[in-house]
Design an enzyme around this catalytic site. Structure first.
Site, PDB file in Angstrom:
ATOM      1  N   ASP A  43       0.887  -1.320  -0.039  1.00 38.70           N
ATOM      2  CA  ASP A  43      -0.009  -0.183  -0.101  1.00 38.70           C
ATOM      3  C   ASP A  43       0.824   1.410  -0.031  1.00 38.70           C
ATOM      4  O   ASP A  43       0.405   2.569  -0.540  1.00 38.70           O
ATOM      5  CB  ASP A  43      -1.083   0.019   1.171  1.00 38.70           C
ATOM      6  CG  ASP A  43      -0.291  -0.153   2.559  1.00 38.70           C
ATOM      7  OD1 ASP A  43       0.899  -0.275   2.710  1.00 38.70           O
ATOM      8  OD2 ASP A  43      -0.986   0.003   3.569  1.00 38.70           O
ATOM      9  N   GLU A  44       2.064   1.214   0.403  1.00 40.67           N
ATOM     10  CA  GLU A  44       2.997   2.164   0.380  1.00 40.67           C
ATOM     11  C   GLU A  44       3.256   3.062  -0.789  1.00 40.67           C
ATOM     12  O   GLU A  44       3.737   3.931  -0.904  1.00 40.67           O
ATOM     13  CB  GLU A  44       4.295   2.004   1.176  1.00 40.67           C
ATOM     14  CG  GLU A  44       4.006   1.681   2.659  1.00 40.67           C
ATOM     15  CD  GLU A  44       5.204   1.813   3.698  1.00 40.67           C
ATOM     16  OE1 GLU A  44       6.037   2.632   3.276  1.00 40.67           O
ATOM     17  OE2 GLU A  44       5.181   1.162   4.580  1.00 40.67           O
ATOM     18  N   TYR A 101      12.155   2.644   0.160  1.00 45.39           N
ATOM     19  CA  TYR A 101      11.227   1.335   0.073  1.00 45.39           C
ATOM     20  C   TYR A 101      10.234   1.287  -1.001  1.00 45.39           C
ATOM     21  O   TYR A 101      10.079   0.376  -1.898  1.00 45.39           O
ATOM     22  CB  TYR A 101      10.905   0.833   1.383  1.00 45.39           C
ATOM     23  CG  TYR A 101       9.930  -0.401   1.368  1.00 45.39           C
ATOM     24  CD1 TYR A 101      10.313  -1.626   0.688  1.00 45.39           C
ATOM     25  CD2 TYR A 101       8.696  -0.233   1.670  1.00 45.39           C
ATOM     26  CE1 TYR A 101       9.179  -2.744   0.622  1.00 45.39           C
ATOM     27  CE2 TYR A 101       7.556  -1.131   1.615  1.00 45.39           C
ATOM     28  CZ  TYR A 101       7.808  -2.609   1.311  1.00 45.39           C
ATOM     29  OH  TYR A 101       7.014  -3.280   1.117  1.00 45.39           O
TER      30      TYR A 101
END
Length: 331
Positions: free
Chosen positions: A114-115, A137
């Site tokens: 979801d990031e 990331y």
């Protein structure tokens, strides 16, 4: 990923499940002990960043379906080792999807996060929302998604991308927030909370995520993206209080504060990742495990299994402590 492997081995006796893992600092083969002797399970130690090895693997093993979980995933660490995250998550994914395409596999599932959407305080993200990653990331996962998606666009290679909320449960290396707080409290140490602790996260129990991946394997359509989310959301400060209450058996606000240690925040820390998972619901999946049940099982597991990793103590530092990434091999 270990939960998915265990579930596949147990539920699909007629399939050979090959578990490829480089056994990085956060891996533990103890997570696979329940299936390690099964006839339809095979463990291979290897690195997705080695093209010749990966090409040979596809040639010798005749693989039909790929579930690609392999990644550097610790957000805190990504700020200090951005190059390593790019190498493993982007280059490694490129190596794997290219080899899978050449081997003509039936389905390639890329496990994203979801990031990639970036943070939001109110807007709920669906699969068509733009990607606005705010840390190395998430940026590496977003870039890897683009490579995977391009194989669908160019070759109609049957890729599926999933983006899930934070997963918690047994087997997780204790650098992640839930096992970290549990383990600190079980050792009579304080929860180290980055910044204000007001950042909110959606937590999804591992068994529910396994069901989501099994659903995607059966029902997921090639070229599609699926959000695997939950409406259950909690701030990091509230999470700490919840765990203090359960482990230290106290409801006193002052006593809870005693077990909380606010430390410097990381360079960026998104407030929320609200996701719409209607598309997964339409495939027949919804999360089932209530927080109270999931967290209880998780606390119990870490009582017995914290030392399943030889370097688990390192994971409890407020900020990551790892060896620097020595060198890059490959092109």
């Amino acid at each position: 990923a270990s939960h998915v492997v265990v579930s596949l081995v147990k539920n699909y006796p007629n399939y050979l499940i090959i578990n490829l893992d480089k056994l990085d600092y956060c891996a533990s083969l103890k997570n696979l002990e329940t299936v390690s002797e099964k006839e339809n399970y095979k463990f291979i130690q290897g690195d997705i960043c080695e093209p010749d090895f990966i090409k040979q693997l596809f040639e010798t093993e005749k693989i039909d379906i790929v579930l690609h979980f392999a990644a550097q995933t610790h957000v805190d660490l990504s700020f200090w080792h951005a190059l390593e995250f790019t190498y493993v998550n982007v280059y490694g994914t490129n190596v794997l999807v290219a080899a899978a395409h050449e081997a003509n596999v039936e389905k390639f599932v890329y496990v994203s996060t979801d990031e990639v959407y970036g943070g939001s305080t109110d807007e709920e993200f669906d699969e068509s929302s733009p990607k606005r990653p705010t840390n190395p990331y998430a940026s590496s996962k977003a870039a890897a998604e683009c490579f995977v998606q391009s194989y669908w666009e160019r070759y109609q290679f049957p890729v599926v991308i999933t983006r899930s909320s934070n997963v918690y449960g047994p087997h997780q290396y204790p650098e992640k927030v839930i096992p970290k707080f549990i383990s600190l409290l079980q050792q009579n140490r304080k929860c180290c909370i980055h910044g204000s602790g007001l950042q909110r996260r959606n937590f999804l129990y591992a068994a529910d995520v396994v069901e989501a991946f099994l659903t995607v394997l059966k029902e997921g359509k090639p070229g599609e993206i699926y959000n695997i989310g939950t409406n259950f959301e909690m701030s990091i400060a509230q999470l700490a209080k919840e765990l203090i209450h359960l482990i230290k058996k106290t409801s006193s606000e002052s006593e809870m504060e005693h077990w909380m240690d606010y430390v410097k925040d990381r360079p960026t820390n998104d407030l929320r990742y609200p996701m719409n998972s209607e598309k997964m619901h339409n495939l027949g999946w919804r999360p089932k495990v209530p927080w109270k049940e999931g967290i209880k099982k998780t606390i119990e597991w870490y009582k017995e299994n914290f030392h399943n990793w030889k370097n688990s103590e390192k994971a409890l530092e407020p900020f990551p402590v790892t060896e620097p990434f020595a060198q890059l091999s490959g092109p």
